[in-house]
Design a protein around this motif. Structure first.
Motif, PDB file in Angstrom:
ATOM      1  N   LYS A 103       7.324  -2.481  16.368  1.00  0.00           N
ATOM      2  CA  LYS A 103       8.534  -2.445  15.543  1.00  0.00           C
ATOM      3  C   LYS A 103       9.152  -1.058  15.525  1.00  0.00           C
ATOM      4  O   LYS A 103      10.361  -0.900  15.609  1.00  0.00           O
ATOM      5  N   CYS A 104       8.313  -0.076  15.369  1.00  0.00           N
ATOM      6  CA  CYS A 104       8.745   1.299  15.149  1.00  0.00           C
ATOM      7  C   CYS A 104       8.575   2.065  16.461  1.00  0.00           C
ATOM      8  O   CYS A 104       7.481   2.492  16.792  1.00  0.00           O
ATOM      9  N   LYS A 105       9.653   2.212  17.196  1.00  0.00           N
ATOM     10  CA  LYS A 105       9.570   2.753  18.559  1.00  0.00           C
ATOM     11  C   LYS A 105       9.420   4.269  18.635  1.00  0.00           C
ATOM     12  O   LYS A 105       9.003   4.799  19.652  1.00  0.00           O
ATOM     13  N   SER A 106       9.793   4.973  17.562  1.00  0.00           N
ATOM     14  CA  SER A 106       9.672   6.435  17.572  1.00  0.00           C
ATOM     15  C   SER A 106       9.648   6.957  16.142  1.00  0.00           C
ATOM     16  O   SER A 106       9.946   6.220  15.192  1.00  0.00           O
ATOM     17  N   VAL A 107       9.331   8.233  15.998  1.00  0.00           N
ATOM     18  CA  VAL A 107       9.298   8.877  14.682  1.00  0.00           C
ATOM     19  C   VAL A 107      10.673   8.839  14.028  1.00  0.00           C
ATOM     20  O   VAL A 107      10.796   8.776  12.806  1.00  0.00           O
ATOM     21  N   ASP A 108      11.724   8.868  14.834  1.00  0.00           N
ATOM     22  CA  ASP A 108      13.088   8.939  14.311  1.00  0.00           C
ATOM     23  C   ASP A 108      13.774   7.578  14.165  1.00  0.00           C
ATOM     24  O   ASP A 108      14.956   7.523  13.823  1.00  0.00           O
ATOM     25  N   ASP A 109      13.065   6.495  14.427  1.00  0.00           N
ATOM     26  CA  ASP A 109      13.660   5.156  14.345  1.00  0.00           C
ATOM     27  C   ASP A 109      13.989   4.820  12.887  1.00  0.00           C
ATOM     28  O   ASP A 109      13.107   4.581  12.087  1.00  0.00           O
ATOM     29  N   ARG A 110      15.265   4.846  12.547  1.00  0.00           N
ATOM     30  CA  ARG A 110      15.688   4.566  11.172  1.00  0.00           C
ATOM     31  C   ARG A 110      16.233   3.150  11.001  1.00  0.00           C
ATOM     32  O   ARG A 110      16.634   2.769   9.906  1.00  0.00           O
ATOM     33  N   ALA A 111      16.251   2.394  12.073  1.00  0.00           N
ATOM     34  CA  ALA A 111      16.834   1.052  12.018  1.00  0.00           C
ATOM     35  C   ALA A 111      15.831   0.001  11.543  1.00  0.00           C
ATOM     36  O   ALA A 111      16.180  -0.899  10.781  1.00  0.00           O
ATOM     37  N   MET A 112      14.591   0.116  11.992  1.00  0.00           N
ATOM     38  CA  MET A 112      13.604  -0.922  11.707  1.00  0.00           C
ATOM     39  C   MET A 112      12.936  -0.724  10.349  1.00  0.00           C
ATOM     40  O   MET A 112      12.686   0.402   9.930  1.00  0.00           O
ATOM     41  N   LEU A 113      12.628  -1.832   9.717  1.00  0.00           N
ATOM     42  CA  LEU A 113      11.896  -1.823   8.459  1.00  0.00           C
ATOM     43  C   LEU A 113      10.551  -2.502   8.657  1.00  0.00           C
ATOM     44  O   LEU A 113      10.454  -3.472   9.407  1.00  0.00           O
ATOM     45  N   SER A 114       9.528  -1.997   8.002  1.00  0.00           N
ATOM     46  CA  SER A 114       8.212  -2.634   8.032  1.00  0.00           C
ATOM     47  C   SER A 114       7.810  -3.011   6.612  1.00  0.00           C
ATOM     48  O   SER A 114       8.084  -2.266   5.667  1.00  0.00           O
ATOM     49  N   GLU A 115       7.168  -4.153   6.477  1.00  0.00           N
ATOM     50  CA  GLU A 115       6.702  -4.611   5.173  1.00  0.00           C
ATOM     51  C   GLU A 115       5.567  -3.713   4.693  1.00  0.00           C
ATOM     52  O   GLU A 115       4.653  -3.403   5.451  1.00  0.00           O
ATOM     53  N   MET A 116       5.614  -3.308   3.428  1.00  0.00           N
ATOM     54  CA  MET A 116       4.537  -2.488   2.879  1.00  0.00           C
ATOM     55  C   MET A 116       3.294  -3.335   2.604  1.00  0.00           C
ATOM     56  O   MET A 116       2.185  -2.816   2.584  1.00  0.00           O
ATOM     57  N   ASP A 117       3.500  -4.624   2.388  1.00  0.00           N
ATOM     58  CA  ASP A 117       2.397  -5.552   2.135  1.00  0.00           C
ATOM     59  C   ASP A 117       2.636  -6.768   3.031  1.00  0.00           C
ATOM     60  O   ASP A 117       3.181  -7.777   2.598  1.00  0.00           O
ATOM     61  N   PRO A 118       2.265  -6.650   4.323  1.00  0.00           N
ATOM     62  CA  PRO A 118       2.595  -7.690   5.296  1.00  0.00           C
ATOM     63  C   PRO A 118       2.217  -9.096   4.848  1.00  0.00           C
ATOM     64  O   PRO A 118       1.095  -9.337   4.388  1.00  0.00           O
ATOM     65  N   GLY A 119       3.180 -10.005   4.965  1.00  0.00           N
ATOM     66  CA  GLY A 119       2.945 -11.404   4.621  1.00  0.00           C
ATOM     67  C   GLY A 119       3.162 -11.728   3.160  1.00  0.00           C
ATOM     68  O   GLY A 119       3.166 -12.898   2.776  1.00  0.00           O
ATOM     69  N   SER A 120       3.347 -10.698   2.333  1.00  0.00           N
ATOM     70  CA  SER A 120       3.454 -10.938   0.888  1.00  0.00           C
ATOM     71  C   SER A 120       4.376  -9.921   0.228  1.00  0.00           C
ATOM     72  O   SER A 120       4.255  -9.653  -0.956  1.00  0.00           O
ATOM     73  N   PHE A 121       5.299  -9.352   0.987  1.00  0.00           N
ATOM     74  CA  PHE A 121       6.080  -8.223   0.486  1.00  0.00           C
ATOM     75  C   PHE A 121       7.159  -8.593  -0.531  1.00  0.00           C
ATOM     76  O   PHE A 121       7.795  -7.717  -1.106  1.00  0.00           O
ATOM     77  N   LYS A 122       7.339  -9.889  -0.777  1.00  0.00           N
ATOM     78  CA  LYS A 122       8.300 -10.328  -1.796  1.00  0.00           C
ATOM     79  C   LYS A 122       7.609 -10.854  -3.052  1.00  0.00           C
ATOM     80  O   LYS A 122       8.265 -11.287  -3.980  1.00  0.00           O
ATOM     81  N   THR A 123       6.280 -10.822  -3.049  1.00  0.00           N
ATOM     82  CA  THR A 123       5.508 -11.334  -4.177  1.00  0.00           C
ATOM     83  C   THR A 123       4.636 -10.224  -4.745  1.00  0.00           C
ATOM     84  O   THR A 123       3.939  -9.534  -4.007  1.00  0.00           O
ATOM     85  N   PHE A 124       4.675 -10.078  -6.065  1.00  0.00           N
ATOM     86  CA  PHE A 124       3.834  -9.073  -6.722  1.00  0.00           C
ATOM     87  C   PHE A 124       2.441  -9.673  -6.887  1.00  0.00           C
ATOM     88  O   PHE A 124       2.237 -10.598  -7.670  1.00  0.00           O
ATOM     89  N   ASP A 125       1.483  -9.159  -6.109  1.00  0.00           N
ATOM     90  CA  ASP A 125       0.114  -9.673  -6.154  1.00  0.00           C
ATOM     91  C   ASP A 125      -0.855  -8.548  -5.783  1.00  0.00           C
ATOM     92  O   ASP A 125      -0.461  -7.389  -5.696  1.00  0.00           O
ATOM     93  N   THR A 126      -2.099  -8.889  -5.543  1.00  0.00           N
ATOM     94  CA  THR A 126      -3.113  -7.867  -5.253  1.00  0.00           C
ATOM     95  C   THR A 126      -3.433  -7.746  -3.766  1.00  0.00           C
ATOM     96  O   THR A 126      -4.375  -7.043  -3.389  1.00  0.00           O
ATOM     97  N   SER A 127      -2.668  -8.400  -2.913  1.00  0.00           N
ATOM     98  CA  SER A 127      -2.976  -8.347  -1.480  1.00  0.00           C
ATOM     99  C   SER A 127      -2.822  -6.932  -0.905  1.00  0.00           C
ATOM    100  O   SER A 127      -3.468  -6.601   0.083  1.00  0.00           O
ATOM    101  N   TYR A 128      -1.986  -6.109  -1.526  1.00  0.00           N
ATOM    102  CA  TYR A 128      -1.859  -4.708  -1.092  1.00  0.00           C
ATOM    103  C   TYR A 128      -3.231  -4.044  -1.037  1.00  0.00           C
ATOM    104  O   TYR A 128      -3.553  -3.353  -0.069  1.00  0.00           O
ATOM    105  N   TYR A 129      -4.045  -4.255  -2.057  1.00  0.00           N
ATOM    106  CA  TYR A 129      -5.362  -3.620  -2.113  1.00  0.00           C
ATOM    107  C   TYR A 129      -6.285  -4.148  -1.010  1.00  0.00           C
ATOM    108  O   TYR A 129      -7.116  -3.405  -0.481  1.00  0.00           O
ATOM    109  N   ARG A 130      -6.134  -5.419  -0.665  1.00  0.00           N
ATOM    110  CA  ARG A 130      -6.937  -5.960   0.437  1.00  0.00           C
ATOM    111  C   ARG A 130      -6.549  -5.290   1.761  1.00  0.00           C
ATOM    112  O   ARG A 130      -7.409  -4.989   2.588  1.00  0.00           O
ATOM    113  N   HIS A 131      -5.261  -5.053   1.950  1.00  0.00           N
ATOM    114  CA  HIS A 131      -4.813  -4.344   3.158  1.00  0.00           C
ATOM    115  C   HIS A 131      -5.381  -2.925   3.195  1.00  0.00           C
ATOM    116  O   HIS A 131      -5.822  -2.460   4.247  1.00  0.00           O
ATOM    117  N   VAL A 132      -5.367  -2.255   2.063  1.00  0.00           N
ATOM    118  CA  VAL A 132      -5.874  -0.876   2.012  1.00  0.00           C
ATOM    119  C   VAL A 132      -7.350  -0.833   2.386  1.00  0.00           C
ATOM    120  O   VAL A 132      -7.778   0.039   3.154  1.00  0.00           O
TER     121      VAL A 132
END
Length: 199
Positions: A103-132
């Motif tokens: 997704k992110c082709k270079s350090v300067d790529d400002r176009a692409m977005l990545s989910e902070m909590d893949p698969g669940s980034f629109k739901t407030f839950d505890t999956s973030y901690y499982r990813h960590v």
């Protein structure tokens, strides 16, 4: 607004005190000056939080807000494209890094977005901690939570999925504490006609 967004994303509710006034600095400037850096380690982040009257537990709990939203490449791409060594950040799972590089082709790529909590980034839950725990936190500051005994214990406990209620209570308490930082009242600040624009 933050509380209502969390509630709409199936997260906890907490009371928000009324009577505070808005600052006279633009929201974008406030955000850039107030947010802890995505590259921060626990000692740096703990120092920033302490300056606001927040502790290590608040740090690890409020990091859970990364369960919502996305981020632009420049906030994490140095973990994928280390300009000094050319190597991927060793605290990042290599398979996850490979997916991020697609997704992110270079350090300067400002176009692409990545989910902070893949698969669940629109739901407030505890999956973030499982990813960590799997070394799949997007930011260095996420990975750093595993390098401090106190924050690591909390991450691992919540990651089990058995303490969602506890995390929701903790998050509510930490948000209330954060809401009490730098409150403007009386003649300080202003009451904005539009929240995102200075009068």
């Amino acid at each position: 607004m933050s509380r209502d967004a969390v509630v709409l994303a199936k997260g906890p509710f907490w009371p928000v005190a009324l009577g505070r006034r808005d600052g006279r600095v633009s929201s974008a400037t406030e955000a850039s000056n107030e947010l802890p850096p995505a590259f921060g380690d626990v000692p740096l982040l703990a120092k920033i939080f302490a300056s606001k009257g927040l502790d290590l537990k608040d740090l690890v709990v409020l990091s859970g807000a990364h369960t919502l939203g996305t981020a632009h490449c420049p906030s994490f791409a140095d973990r994928l494209y280390n300009t000094t060594s050319g190597l991927i950040d060793p605290s990042l799972d290599s398979e996850y890094a490979d997916k991020l590089r697609l997704k992110c082709k270079s350090v300067d790529d400002r176009a692409m977005l990545s989910e902070m909590d893949p698969g669940s980034f629109k739901t407030f839950d505890t999956s973030y901690y499982r990813h960590v725990t799997k070394r799949r936190g997007l930011f260095r500051s996420d990975a750093a939570l595993l390098f401090d005994a106190t924050t690591k214990d909390y991450v691992q406990r919540i990651a089990t999925g058995k303490f969602d209620g506890e995390f929701f209570r903790d998050f509510s308490e930490s948000m209330i504490k954060m809401g009490d930082v730098g409150v403007l009242t009386g003649a300080e600040g202003e009451i904005r006609k539009k929240c995102h624009v200075l009068n």
